[in-house]
Scaffold this motif. Structure first.
Motif, PDB file in Angstrom:
ATOM      1  N   PHE A 183      70.359  47.901-145.165  1.00 21.72           N
ATOM      2  CA  PHE A 183      71.694  48.200-144.653  1.00 21.72           C
ATOM      3  C   PHE A 183      72.456  46.899-144.419  1.00 21.72           C
ATOM      4  O   PHE A 183      71.871  45.884-144.041  1.00 21.72           O
ATOM      5  N   THR A 184      73.761  46.964-144.616  1.00 24.49           N
ATOM      6  CA  THR A 184      74.662  45.930-144.138  1.00 24.49           C
ATOM      7  C   THR A 184      75.598  46.631-143.168  1.00 24.49           C
ATOM      8  O   THR A 184      76.378  47.495-143.555  1.00 24.49           O
ATOM      9  N   GLY A 185      75.444  46.308-141.905  1.00 24.34           N
ATOM     10  CA  GLY A 185      76.157  47.062-140.876  1.00 24.34           C
ATOM     11  C   GLY A 185      75.595  48.468-140.830  1.00 24.34           C
ATOM     12  O   GLY A 185      74.402  48.670-140.631  1.00 24.34           O
ATOM     13  N   ASP A 186      76.452  49.467-141.052  1.00 23.53           N
ATOM     14  CA  ASP A 186      76.002  50.865-141.086  1.00 23.53           C
ATOM     15  C   ASP A 186      75.997  51.446-142.499  1.00 23.53           C
ATOM     16  O   ASP A 186      75.840  52.653-142.674  1.00 23.53           O
ATOM     17  N   THR A 187      76.145  50.607-143.499  1.00 23.82           N
ATOM     18  CA  THR A 187      76.215  51.065-144.882  1.00 23.82           C
ATOM     19  C   THR A 187      74.918  50.741-145.613  1.00 23.82           C
ATOM     20  O   THR A 187      74.488  49.585-145.656  1.00 23.82           O
ATOM     21  N   ALA A 188      74.298  51.761-146.186  1.00 24.37           N
ATOM     22  CA  ALA A 188      73.087  51.557-146.993  1.00 24.37           C
ATOM     23  C   ALA A 188      73.497  50.969-148.336  1.00 24.37           C
ATOM     24  O   ALA A 188      74.418  51.472-148.987  1.00 24.37           O
ATOM     25  N   ILE A 189      72.805  49.891-148.751  1.00 25.26           N
ATOM     26  CA  ILE A 189      73.206  49.241-149.998  1.00 25.26           C
ATOM     27  C   ILE A 189      72.147  49.322-151.095  1.00 25.26           C
ATOM     28  O   ILE A 189      72.485  49.361-152.267  1.00 25.26           O
ATOM     29  N   THR A 190      70.859  49.320-150.749  1.00 25.73           N
ATOM     30  CA  THR A 190      69.812  49.384-151.762  1.00 25.73           C
ATOM     31  C   THR A 190      68.513  49.853-151.141  1.00 25.73           C
ATOM     32  O   THR A 190      68.419  50.013-149.922  1.00 25.73           O
TER      33      THR A 190
END
Length: 125
Positions: A72-79
């Motif tokens: 996650f970056t912040g509250d966003t899942a990225i990979t």
């Protein structure tokens, strides 16, 4: 010299007697041990990736019996590590996002072993 010969003879006798049992046990335990090693490698890769993004964190989720680490970056899942063809939204469905591990917090080896033990218990049910 006689002490070393006695020691060698004892080692040979024990090897002949218990060697096949040790071989069978090692073969039976190799599969679960490989899964633990693969999960730990994926965790390290996810943690290293999370350290490169702002407010990075990781979360362990399961798809069947296999553990995946979502970055996650912040509250966003990225990979996800290891890579999978399942969309991130499907992996995160029903996951407790409060259990994310932030990169500024060091997880002790004891806590990781406890997590591996819980995973093994999860597989046995």
């Amino acid at each position: 010299m006689t002490r070393s010969r006695r020691l060698l003879a004892t080692a040979v006798v024990l090897g002949v007697r218990y060697g096949p049992r040790v071989w069978v046990a090692a073969q039976a335990l190799r599969g679960p041990a490989e899964k633990v090693v693969a999960s730990e490698q994926a965790r390290r890769a996810a943690y290293a990736h999370a350290r490169t993004v702002s407010e990075g964190s990781i979360l362990k989720v399961y798809r069947g019996e296999r553990a995946h680490w979502v970055v996650f970056t912040g509250d966003t899942a990225i990979t996800v590590h290891p890579m999978t063809d399942v969309p991130l939204a499907d992996l995160l469905r029903g996951a407790d996002l409060t259990r994310r591990v932030h990169t500024d917090v060091r997880v002790s080896a004891k806590a990781r072993l406890r997590d591996h033990a819980a995973t093994a218990l999860r597989r046995s049910h």
